[in-house]
Write a protein that holds these residues in place. Structure first.
Motif, PDB file in Angstrom:
ATOM      1  N   GLN A 216       0.926  -1.483   0.175  1.00 31.31           N
ATOM      2  CA  GLN A 216       0.275   0.234  -0.021  1.00 31.31           C
ATOM      3  C   GLN A 216       0.551   1.211  -0.068  1.00 31.31           C
ATOM      4  O   GLN A 216       0.366   1.885   0.480  1.00 31.31           O
ATOM      5  N   ARG A 297     -11.036  -3.544   0.274  1.00 32.27           N
ATOM      6  CA  ARG A 297      -9.847  -3.034   1.215  1.00 32.27           C
ATOM      7  C   ARG A 297     -10.544  -4.649   2.584  1.00 32.27           C
ATOM      8  O   ARG A 297     -10.867  -4.671   2.404  1.00 32.27           O
ATOM      9  N   ARG A 352      -7.109   7.773  -2.820  1.00 30.33           N
ATOM     10  CA  ARG A 352      -6.134   7.770  -2.996  1.00 30.33           C
ATOM     11  C   ARG A 352      -5.298   9.557  -3.443  1.00 30.33           C
ATOM     12  O   ARG A 352      -6.306  10.262  -4.235  1.00 30.33           O
TER      13      ARG A 352
END
Length: 507
Positions: A216, A297, A352
């Protein structure tokens, strides 16, 4: 299904296994799935025979990573212990690139010959020949992916961390402006006209995706986006495919190929039907990129990794949730996410914020825009209802980054801008960019920046003037366009700094 012996034709064996496994999963064909399993077991038996032991290292070097992927995919469908035995056998017989990527052989261009001053005996020769083999571009890309594969079995991050650090060393000594590394065949330094093989670029991109899933690490996502927005799509342009591509390239005839700053041979351009494997590699990598826009996730929720226009559907706590992304990213700065669900669902969305975004903001529905830090995940956790909208503001500033021998490249976010070259020109002018200049962009996505022409011949060794002499009283307006939109281009310019005293050219 016909059995292909891996020792007779490794590539055909892998291609056959991969194709049949895809068909078996696509059509849920149990008989075909059993046949794939039988072929894998036959391949394992062949590899473990004593009479074939000497051939195993070469086979694993060539197709070990691909074979590992097939075994792991198969294991997720049929959890048979022999597949794990096969996977462990592959790991034991493939080279660990973690040490290579952090060791001194990577600090220079790969060569099979013994350098001057070193003992020229059989042991030294063997060492440099093996190092040269390790430095082959495709092997380096496979080696990076091997770290991610090893983690999927061992759960140990030590090798992954070592490889991530090693990729930074790789970038320092062999990196390009597009995020990949130079490798026409082997590691080739940082010159802007040293090319990268399309299979190397695609293999490296796929390896980065595997590393990102584990770590990640958002800097890896930034690199993936840089490659996907510039390098990978530009391998296909004007109906042609390039096997080799460099940051600076011009399609020159033989008689005009003395201009060494940027050159590409005519034979590097092919009809796609002539290069089906290269075309398939590009399609696979771009397909992998699209599938990486959204990720689920493990601890709950979904993550938007690359905010390009797309649609996706998730099953969250038994509820069907559709998300759609609209906007003109990476050229535009505003992106909107729309949530569609029949019933309210509580879950987090991780967004992000790219590392190059300064002053980013996020708002939900009619709420005020909240600041978001770059190079982090911004979390929106709430009970989402049908029609909820998340708005992203992702401003990307223009930057002039320095590279090899003070050369420079101009970026706006993840988009590289380059100077288009005329295929039919008989003479090419040299331009330097002033590091003190601020570029501007027009509405049609064209960038304008001030450059200065200069004269000078390049030698094959240096290829870029450190500080070319330019007449600062005669500025020239250069019109640049996105890297991916042109085949013949200059993306890496010599640089000057008008705040310094001009120096004489160095070659």
């Amino acid at each position: 299904m016909e059995y292909v012996n891996i020792f007779l034709d490794p590539e055909l064996c892998i291609k056959n296994l991969r194709h049949n496994l895809y068909l078996a999963k696509r059509y849920r064909d149990k008989d075909l799935l059993v046949s794939v399993l039988e072929q894998l077991e036959n391949t394992y038996n062949e590899l473990t025979l004593d009479i074939n032991a000497s051939k195993v290292p070469d086979i694993m070097e060539e197709v070990g990573v691909e074979l590992f992927e097939i075994c792991m995919t198969m294991f997720r469908v049929i959890a048979k212990p022999t597949l794990i035995q096969f996977v462990n056998f592959i790991l034991d017989n493939t080279y660990n690139y973690a040490r290579f990527l952090q060791d001194f052989p990577i600090l220079k261009e790969s060569t099979p010959t013994v350098p001057k001053g070193s003992p020229n005996n059989k042991y030294t020769k063997k060492y440099y020949q093996e190092t040269h083999k390790r430095g082959k571009g495709e092997n380096v890309a496979r080696g990076i992916k091997r770290a991610a594969m090893s983690y999927s079995i061992t759960g140990h991050l030590r090798e992954v961390d070592a490889v991530v650090r090693g990729t930074k060393v790789l970038d320092k000594y062999h990196g390009t402006v597009t995020g990949c590394f130079t490798a026409c065949d082997h590691l080739g330094g940082r010159s802007p006209n040293t090319p990268t093989n399309v299979k190397v670029a695609c293999g490296y991109f796929n390896a980065l995706q595997s590393l990102f899933q584990i770590t990640q690490d958002l800097s890896i996502a930034d690199r993936m986006e840089l490659m996907a927005c510039n390098l990978l799509p530009s391998y296909i342009n004007d109906g042609k495919i390039q096997v080799m591509q460099s940051s600076n390239q011009i399609k020159l005839d033989e008689e005009f190929r003395s201009w060494r700053y940027a050159e590409v041979k005519n034979k590097s351009f092919y009809d796609p039907s002539e290069k089906p494997d290269e075309l398939a590699a590009i399609a696979d990598s771009l397909g992998l990129f699209v599938r990486s826009f959204w990720m689920k996730r493990e601890h709950g929720g979904i993550a938007l990794i690359f905010p390009f226009a797309c649609k996706a559907v998730f099953n969250i706590d038994g509820h069907k949730v559709a998300v759609s992304v609209t906007g003109d990213y990476p050229y535009g700065e505003d992106v909107e996410i729309k949530i569609c669900t029949k019933e309210p669902v509580n879950f987090p969305i991780y967004i992000r914020i790219p590392g190059y975004c300064s002053g980013a903001g996020v708002s939900v529905n009619k709420e005020a825009m909240q600041p978001a830090m770059s190079d982090t995940f911004y979390t929106v956790s709430r009970t989402f209802k049908n029609g909820d909208r998340i708005k992203l503001h992702l401003p990307s500033s223009m930057k002039i980054n320095k590279f090899y021998r003070r050369s420079c490249t101009i970026y706006k976010g993840s988009v590289i801008y380059a100077l288009k070259q005329d295929d039919h020109a008989k003479k090419f002018d040299n331009y330097a960019i002033d590091l003190q200049m601020n570029p501007s962009i027009t509405e049609d996505r064209k960038m304008h920046i001030t450059g200065y022409s200069f004269k000078g011949n390049y030698t094959p060794k240096t290829q870029i003037a450190l500080m070319p002499q330019c007449d600062l009283s005669a500025p020239i307006n250069l019109e640049l366009v996105p890297y991916r939109s042109i085949t013949n281009r200059i993306a890496q310019f010599p640089s000057i700094d008008s705040s310094e005293v001009p120096m004489e050219s160095e070659y």
